[in-house]
Structure formats: structure tokens, C-alpha cells
Write an enzyme that holds these catalytic residues in place. Structure first.
Site, PDB file in Angstrom:
ATOM      1  N   ASN A  84      38.985  18.805 -20.865  1.00  0.00           N
ATOM      2  CA  ASN A  84      38.170  17.834 -21.607  1.00  0.00           C
ATOM      3  C   ASN A  84      36.957  18.460 -22.277  1.00  0.00           C
ATOM      4  O   ASN A  84      36.333  17.853 -23.123  1.00  0.00           O
ATOM      5  CB  ASN A  84      37.711  16.708 -20.679  1.00  0.00           C
ATOM      6  CG  ASN A  84      36.880  17.238 -19.518  1.00  0.00           C
ATOM      7  OD1 ASN A  84      37.062  18.373 -19.080  1.00  0.00           O
ATOM      8  ND2 ASN A  84      35.968  16.430 -19.031  1.00  0.00           N
ATOM      9  N   ARG A 119       1.744  14.655   6.881  1.00  0.00           N
ATOM     10  CA  ARG A 119       2.565  15.172   7.980  1.00  0.00           C
ATOM     11  C   ARG A 119       4.033  15.410   7.600  1.00  0.00           C
ATOM     12  O   ARG A 119       4.778  16.042   8.328  1.00  0.00           O
ATOM     13  CB  ARG A 119       2.487  14.232   9.193  1.00  0.00           C
ATOM     14  CG  ARG A 119       1.214  14.445   9.987  1.00  0.00           C
ATOM     15  CD  ARG A 119       1.047  13.390  11.038  1.00  0.00           C
ATOM     16  NE  ARG A 119       0.609  12.114  10.476  1.00  0.00           N
ATOM     17  CZ  ARG A 119       0.589  10.969  11.151  1.00  0.00           C
ATOM     18  NH1 ARG A 119       1.006  10.943  12.398  1.00  0.00           N
ATOM     19  NH2 ARG A 119       0.157   9.865  10.582  1.00  0.00           N
ATOM     20  N   SER A 140      54.443  19.659 -13.809  1.00  0.00           N
ATOM     21  CA  SER A 140      53.459  20.405 -13.015  1.00  0.00           C
ATOM     22  C   SER A 140      52.808  21.509 -13.824  1.00  0.00           C
ATOM     23  O   SER A 140      53.426  22.094 -14.717  1.00  0.00           O
ATOM     24  CB  SER A 140      54.141  21.045 -11.804  1.00  0.00           C
ATOM     25  OG  SER A 140      54.601  20.041 -10.961  1.00  0.00           O
ATOM     26  N   GLU A 196      -9.332   1.276  15.404  1.00  0.00           N
ATOM     27  CA  GLU A 196      -8.371   2.360  15.176  1.00  0.00           C
ATOM     28  C   GLU A 196      -8.370   3.322  16.358  1.00  0.00           C
ATOM     29  O   GLU A 196      -9.387   3.473  17.057  1.00  0.00           O
ATOM     30  CB  GLU A 196      -8.732   3.113  13.888  1.00  0.00           C
ATOM     31  CG  GLU A 196      -8.522   2.296  12.632  1.00  0.00           C
ATOM     32  CD  GLU A 196      -7.086   1.829  12.475  1.00  0.00           C
ATOM     33  OE1 GLU A 196      -6.201   2.670  12.295  1.00  0.00           O
ATOM     34  OE2 GLU A 196      -6.841   0.609  12.548  1.00  0.00           O
ATOM     35  N   TYR A 212      42.926  17.858 -12.177  1.00  0.00           N
ATOM     36  CA  TYR A 212      41.643  17.377 -12.682  1.00  0.00           C
ATOM     37  C   TYR A 212      41.921  16.403 -13.815  1.00  0.00           C
ATOM     38  O   TYR A 212      42.550  16.758 -14.821  1.00  0.00           O
ATOM     39  CB  TYR A 212      40.775  18.539 -13.192  1.00  0.00           C
ATOM     40  CG  TYR A 212      39.522  18.026 -13.873  1.00  0.00           C
ATOM     41  CD1 TYR A 212      38.579  17.292 -13.153  1.00  0.00           C
ATOM     42  CD2 TYR A 212      39.303  18.227 -15.239  1.00  0.00           C
ATOM     43  CE1 TYR A 212      37.454  16.781 -13.767  1.00  0.00           C
ATOM     44  CE2 TYR A 212      38.169  17.716 -15.863  1.00  0.00           C
ATOM     45  CZ  TYR A 212      37.254  16.991 -15.113  1.00  0.00           C
ATOM     46  OH  TYR A 212      36.139  16.472 -15.729  1.00  0.00           O
ATOM     47  N   LEU A 218       0.853  -1.189   0.000  1.00  0.00           N
ATOM     48  CA  LEU A 218       0.000   0.000   0.000  1.00  0.00           C
ATOM     49  C   LEU A 218       0.893   1.244   0.000  1.00  0.00           C
ATOM     50  O   LEU A 218       1.649   1.471   0.941  1.00  0.00           O
ATOM     51  CB  LEU A 218      -0.912   0.007   1.231  1.00  0.00           C
ATOM     52  CG  LEU A 218      -1.724  -1.266   1.487  1.00  0.00           C
ATOM     53  CD1 LEU A 218      -2.642  -1.077   2.677  1.00  0.00           C
ATOM     54  CD2 LEU A 218      -2.530  -1.670   0.251  1.00  0.00           C
TER      55      LEU A 218
HETATM   56  C1  UD1 Z   1      -2.661   1.670   9.577  1.00  0.00           C
HETATM   57  C2  UD1 Z   1      -3.711   0.742  10.210  1.00  0.00           C
HETATM   58  C3  UD1 Z   1      -3.444   0.651  11.705  1.00  0.00           C
HETATM   59  C4  UD1 Z   1      -2.020   0.192  11.967  1.00  0.00           C
HETATM   60  C5  UD1 Z   1      -1.022   1.075  11.231  1.00  0.00           C
HETATM   61  C6  UD1 Z   1       0.369   0.493  11.316  1.00  0.00           C
HETATM   62  C7  UD1 Z   1      -5.744   0.984   8.893  1.00  0.00           C
HETATM   63  C8  UD1 Z   1      -7.095   1.578   8.835  1.00  0.00           C
HETATM   64  N1  UD1 Z   1      -5.014   1.256   9.986  1.00  0.00           N
HETATM   65  O1  UD1 Z   1      -2.865   2.972  10.101  1.00  0.00           O
HETATM   66  O2  UD1 Z   1      -4.339  -0.265  12.301  1.00  0.00           O
HETATM   67  O3  UD1 Z   1      -1.750   0.207  13.363  1.00  0.00           O
HETATM   68  O4  UD1 Z   1      -1.360   1.175   9.836  1.00  0.00           O
HETATM   69  O5  UD1 Z   1       1.308   1.303  10.676  1.00  0.00           O
HETATM   70  O6  UD1 Z   1      -5.362   0.266   7.986  1.00  0.00           O
HETATM   71  N2  UD1 Z   1      -2.734   3.960   1.902  1.00  0.00           N
HETATM   72  C9  UD1 Z   1      -3.176   3.770   0.608  1.00  0.00           C
HETATM   73  N3  UD1 Z   1      -4.413   4.245   0.264  1.00  0.00           N
HETATM   74  C10 UD1 Z   1      -5.220   4.865   1.142  1.00  0.00           C
HETATM   75  C11 UD1 Z   1      -4.768   5.052   2.460  1.00  0.00           C
HETATM   76  C12 UD1 Z   1      -3.513   4.589   2.809  1.00  0.00           C
HETATM   77  O7  UD1 Z   1      -2.457   3.193  -0.213  1.00  0.00           O
HETATM   78  O8  UD1 Z   1      -6.321   5.243   0.739  1.00  0.00           O
HETATM   79  C13 UD1 Z   1      -1.392   3.458   2.266  1.00  0.00           C
HETATM   80  C14 UD1 Z   1      -0.494   4.539   2.802  1.00  0.00           C
HETATM   81  O9  UD1 Z   1       0.251   5.128   1.733  1.00  0.00           O
HETATM   82  C15 UD1 Z   1       0.417   3.778   3.752  1.00  0.00           C
HETATM   83  C16 UD1 Z   1      -0.457   2.623   4.234  1.00  0.00           C
HETATM   84  O10 UD1 Z   1      -1.534   2.527   3.312  1.00  0.00           O
HETATM   85  O11 UD1 Z   1       1.546   3.254   3.086  1.00  0.00           O
HETATM   86  C17 UD1 Z   1      -1.000   2.847   5.652  1.00  0.00           C
HETATM   87  O12 UD1 Z   1      -1.810   3.998   5.631  1.00  0.00           O
HETATM   88  P1  UD1 Z   1      -1.783   5.056   6.813  1.00  0.00           P
HETATM   89  O13 UD1 Z   1      -2.756   6.132   6.483  1.00  0.00           O
HETATM   90  O14 UD1 Z   1      -0.392   5.450   7.110  1.00  0.00           O
HETATM   91  O15 UD1 Z   1      -2.410   4.163   7.978  1.00  0.00           O
HETATM   92  P2  UD1 Z   1      -2.164   4.334   9.517  1.00  0.00           P
HETATM   93  O16 UD1 Z   1      -2.980   5.461  10.016  1.00  0.00           O
HETATM   94  O17 UD1 Z   1      -0.716   4.351   9.775  1.00  0.00           O
END
Ligand code: UD1
Ligand code: CA
Length: 489
Positions: free
Chosen positions: A413, A17, A434, A181, A393, A10
Site C-alpha cells: 500500500n 514524588r 499464496s 494538616e 498484511y 484542583l
Molecule cells: C490535601 C488536603 C488534605 C487532604 C488531602 C486529601 C490541603 C491543604 N490539604 O492535601 O487535608 O487530606 O488533600 O487528598 O488542601 N493543587 C493546586 N494548586 C496548588 C496546590 C495543589 O491545584 O497550589 C492541587 C494538586 O494538583 C492536587 C490537589 O490540589 O490535585 C491537592 O493538592 P496536594 O498537594 O496533593 O494536597 P495534599 O497534600 O494531598
């Protein structure tokens, strides 16, 4: 049970942030984007396919993935076994919605009956060992879905794993019922220290249909992948837990502070590995070495070094203090590199570089070469026992063996009018005086000599002396006459 393995990473989220124009998963650790750290770790599991979910910043992420795949194909051991595919998630409606994209858009997976590892592109410290253990627990205990969990002293921010006593196990055994969550948790749930790492292993044929049932009725209005746990339990599938022994591995990069923390952890891991393998690192706190660096026994890395990229250093070398390396660097045994910068170079045994030298862009030094202080070498090949000790160089050049380059020699060069770069060839045994300028393209033949201060624009034949400067003229008593001194001095 099938032994097939595919993975989904993912990586579509925004990473708000970080406050960056660069997508979160492309922020580098030791020169390598965090997403590529995840792919490298996955490489050890030999999955047949890794599907990366891209979304935010995909115009930058896609070329970076292409570049990564190409670099893997170019490696001597050949193409990696894992084929990388991508799927776009647009808009990004949550982690569950991200995985749903695979189900909806990747028709090739419709008939897939093997296991799928789900990873986060922003969790770069996870080790192949931890993933292997997750897979082992999943397969040996015949689970349909296994989640990797960790007990944290401060679980704030993470999804909490809610369990209940296991009906058929020993009293200590628990079974997972759901994940809640942080933003949706009650006070009692917030007190749970067992957290979801966001890493799962699941049986695709059984679990992926549950993704259709996810809802976004929660505090964040997102389709949570974590809700699949409760859906699987309700559907009567077996849901298991694997524990992450070292919670440090689950650190996610959500802010610049997290990035710095991950950098520290990775660095410490590499330094510990190298020291355990017989490398002296005198001051770990000021030494930074990336995960793809290998160093032979009895080599020493002195304080202030930053080594990243694919760097291989031999035995009994001394590196630093204050040396940087990046790109692809190969250093043979018994080499010294002092206060220098090395990028994409190969240095032969018993050679010495620095202080304050720069080697870059495909430099090849044979053995017993000496590149001294304030010498820049670019795209040059230098044969053994050749010496360029001071202030030079050497670019787009080929130097033979036993050549001596005098202080201040420059290979000119670049022709900025025609915008072309040309080659300089300095053959075996040649000596360049030199402060000479060798205007390329030009050849200095074997054993030829170039007088100091020459500007060489024509080839020099073997064994000749070339002098290309104004002859010295003595103007008798010029100073005396100019100052009007008449008495004898
Ligand atoms: C998520 C988990 C949480 C876990 C934590 C661990 C969920 C709802 N929560 O929270 O339980 O403790 O990871 O790190 O899954 N991403 C997508 N598409 C989206 C949203 C996110 O690809 O629509 C990807 C983000 O780029 C990231 C990953 O999913 O790489 C996790 O997403 P993030 O929003 O960071 O989830 P957390 O709030 O960290
Ligand atoms: Ca995260």
C-alpha cells in the site's frame, strides 16, 4: 436553596514524588489520564460547569483537556452537559490559593449563588455515588459547607478533621471545627483517625469570600483550602460532614506506587462488575480491564488480557488468552479473539481473529470473517465470509464477501518514494493465491483468481486468472550433469 451545581477541580500541583516529565494529572490509568477519570465521574452529576485549575505542566494539560472535550462532543449521545473551563494558577501557592483563582479571575462566577463541588485532580477512584451522597447531605441538611471525610486506620499524611460534641444534636453528634494538616498537627491531633478527603461541597456566594482571609502561616508556607473550614465556623456558617463509606475511593496519586494501587483497585472494580453481570473471568489476577469496557453475558475473558479504552464486546465471545484491546473497539456476539492485538476496530458476529493477529486503525470486519495467525489488518473493510488465514498484511484495503486470501499475501500500500498510501480493492468471490503481492492502487475483480506468487501491478478483470510470475522451466537432468553423474541412477 439553589439546585445549581458547578465544580472546581484542583489540578495545578507539580506531583514532585512521581519524578516525571508528565504532569501528575496526565498519568494514565487504563489509557486515560487520572484527571479525565475525575471528569468522567463528575459527568454523572450533570454539573453545568467544571473549572479545572491548571498550573504546573499546563502546556500539556490544556491540549489534553481540549482533546477530552472533543471526544465527549463526538460521542453518539452528544455533547456532555458539563462545560469545561480552565483557570491558570501561577505560581502554585496551595490548595486555598488555587480556589481563590476562581474568585479572582472568573468574573462569570461573581454572581453565582449555587453550590460548588471542589475535587482533586489526583483522586481518580472517587465514585459518582459518593459525590451524589455528599451533595445530598449538603442539601438535605442545609449546610453552607460540607466536607467529605473518612475514618482511616492509618491516617498518616492526610489532614485531620477536628470535631467537638454538637451543641444541639444527640450525644453521638459532632460538629466540625477545623482541619489540621499532618505537618501542622500536634501529637494528639495526629491520633485523630477522621481525615479530610479534600472533596467539599460549598455555597459559593457565602464561602468564597472567606478565601480572601486565608494566610500562609503554617508548616508548608501554603494557603491551605482546609483553613476555610475554621473560617466558616467562625463566621457562623453551618459546616457539615459527609462520610465516605469506602475509604479506598479517596486514594490519591502522589507516587508511582499510588498509581499502581489505583490501577489495581479500578481493575478489581471492573472485574467484579463484569463477573456480576455474567462474564466469565477465569483468572482475575492476570486479567486487566478498564472502566469503559462492557462485555455481554456468557462471554469469557481468558488470562493475560489487557483491555482498555472504549471497548464493547457482545455475548458468548471468547477473548484471549493474551489479548490486548485499546481505542474504540466494538465486537459483536459469538466472536473469538485469540492472542491478538486490536485497536480501533469493529468485528462482526461469528468472526474469528488470531492467534497472533493485529487489527488496527479503523478495521471493519463483517460477520463470519476469519483473520488467522500472523495477519495484520490496517484501515481495511472486510465483508462477510472472507478468509485471510495465514501470514498476511492487508492495509488500506476493501475486501468483498467470500474472498480467500492465500497465505503470505501482501497489499503493497505504501510508495516510499512519493510517500503516498494507495488502496487495494478485492471484489466478491475473488481468490488470491499464496505469496502474492498486490501493488496498490489495484483492483482484483469479482471471482477473479490470482495465481500464487504473483506480483499484481495491473487491475484484474472479473472472472480472469492473473499470473504474474516467471514461468516454470524444466532443465532436463541439470543436477546430474552438474554433479558429473554418468551412471544411471
Ligand atoms: C490535601 C488536603 C488534605 C487532604 C488531602 C486529601 C490541603 C491543604 N490539604 O492535601 O487535608 O487530606 O488533600 O487528598 O488542601 N493543587 C493546586 N494548586 C496548588 C496546590 C495543589 O491545584 O497550589 C492541587 C494538586 O494538583 C492536587 C490537589 O490540589 O490535585 C491537592 O493538592 P496536594 O498537594 O496533593 O494536597 P495534599 O497534600 O494531598
Ligand atoms: Ca494529594
Amino acid at each position: 436553596m439553589s439546585s445549581d451545581l458547578k465544580a472546581v477541580i484542583l489540578a495545578a500541583g507539580k506531583g514532585t514524588r512521581l519524578k516525571s516529565e508528565l504532569p501528575k494529572v496526565l498519568h494514565p490509568l487504563f489509557g486515560k489520564p487520572i484527571l479525565m477519570h475525575v471528569l468522567d465521574t463528575l459527568g454523572a452529576l450533570k454539573a453545568s460547569e467544571a473549572c479545572v485549575i491548571v498550573g504546573h505542566g499546563r502546556a500539556q494539560v490544556l491540549p489534553a483537556l481540549d482533546c477530552y472535550a472533543e471526544s465527549k462532543t463526538a460521542q453518539p449521545e452528544g455533547a456532555s452537559e458539563t462545560v469545561i473551563t480552565t483557570i491558570t494558577q501561577e505560581p502554585q501557592l496551595g490548595t486555598g490559593h488555587a480556589l481563590l483563582q476562581v474568585r479572582q479571575k472568573l468574573s462569570a462566577w461573581a454572581a453565582y449563588t449555587g453550590d460548588v463541588l471542589v475535587l482533586s485532580g489526583d483522586v481518580p477512584l472517587l465514585t459518582a455515588d459518593a459525590l451524589t451522597r455528599l451533595l445530598q447531605v449538603h442539601r438535605e441538611t442545609h449546610q453552607d459547607l460540607t466536607l467529605l471525610a473518612a475514618a482511616l486506620p492509618n491516617p498518616f499524611g492526610y489532614g485531620r478533621v477536628i470535631t467537638e460534641p454538637s451543641p444541639n444534636g444527640p450525644p453521638s453528634a459532632v460538629s466540625v471545627t477545623r482541619i489540621v494538616e499532618q505537618k501542622d498537627a500536634t501529637e494528639a491531633e495526629k491520633a485523630v483517625s477522621l481525615v479530610n478527603t479534600g472533596i467539599y461541597c460549598l455555597n459559593w456566594a457565602k464561602i468564597s469570600p472567606l478565601l480572601d482571609q486565608l494566610s500562609n502561616q503554617n508548616a508548608q508556607g501554603e494557603f491551605y483550602l482546609t483553613d476555610v473550614i475554621a473560617l466558616a465556623v467562625q463566621a457562623g456558617y453551618s459546616v457539615g460532614l459527609a462520610h465516605l463509606d469506602d475509604p479506598e475511593e479517596m486514594l490519591g496519586v502522589n507516587s508511582r506506587a499510588d498509581l499502581a494501587l489505583c490501577h489495581d483497585v479500578l481493575n478489581r472494580r471492573t472485574l467484579n462488575r463484569l463477573m456480576a453481570d455474567g462474564v466469565t473471568i477465569l483468572h482475575p489476577a492476570s486479567t486487566f480491564i478498564g472502566p469503559d469496557v462492557s462485555i455481554g453475558t456468557d462471554s469469557t475473558v481468558l488470562p493475560g488480557c489487557y483491555l482498555q479504552g472504549s471497548v464493547t464486546i457482545g455475548k458468548r465471545c471468547t477473548i484471549g488468552p493474551h489479548t490486548t484491546m485499546s481505542g474504540t473497539v466494538v465486537i459483536e456476539d459469538d466472536v473469538k479473539v485469540l492472542q491478538s492485538s486490536v485497536r480501533d476496530a469493529r468485528i462482526g458476529s461469528f468472526s474469528s481473529v488470531g492467534p497472533f493477529a493485529q487489527l488496527r486503525d479503523g478495521v471493519e470486519l463483517s460477520h463470519h470473517v476469519n483473520i488467522g495467525n500472523f495477519v495484520e489488518v490496517k484501515k481495511a473493510s472486510i465483508d462477510h465470509h472472507t478468509n485471510a488465514a495465514h501470514l498476511s498484511y492487508l492495509g488500506d484495503a476493501t475486501l468483498g464477501t467470500d474472498v480467500n486470501i492465500g497465505a503470505g499475501t501482501i497489499t503493497a500500500n505504501y510508495d516510499p518514494i512519493r510517500d503516498v498510501k494507495s488502496q487495494t480493492l478485492i471484489e466478491d468471490g475473488a481468490k488470491v493465491g499464496s505469496n502474492s503481492v498486490l501493488v496498490a492502487p489495484v483492483t482484483v475483480g469479482q471471482h477473479a483468481s490470482v495465481a500464487a506468487g504473483s506480483v499484481i501491478t495491473k487491475d484484474v478483470s472479473p472472472w480472469d486468472l492473473a499470473i504474474a510470475r516467471g514461468r516454470q522451466v524444466a532443465v532436463s537432468d541439470w543436477v546430474k550433469r552438474t554433479k558429473g553423474i554418468t551412471e544411471p541412477v
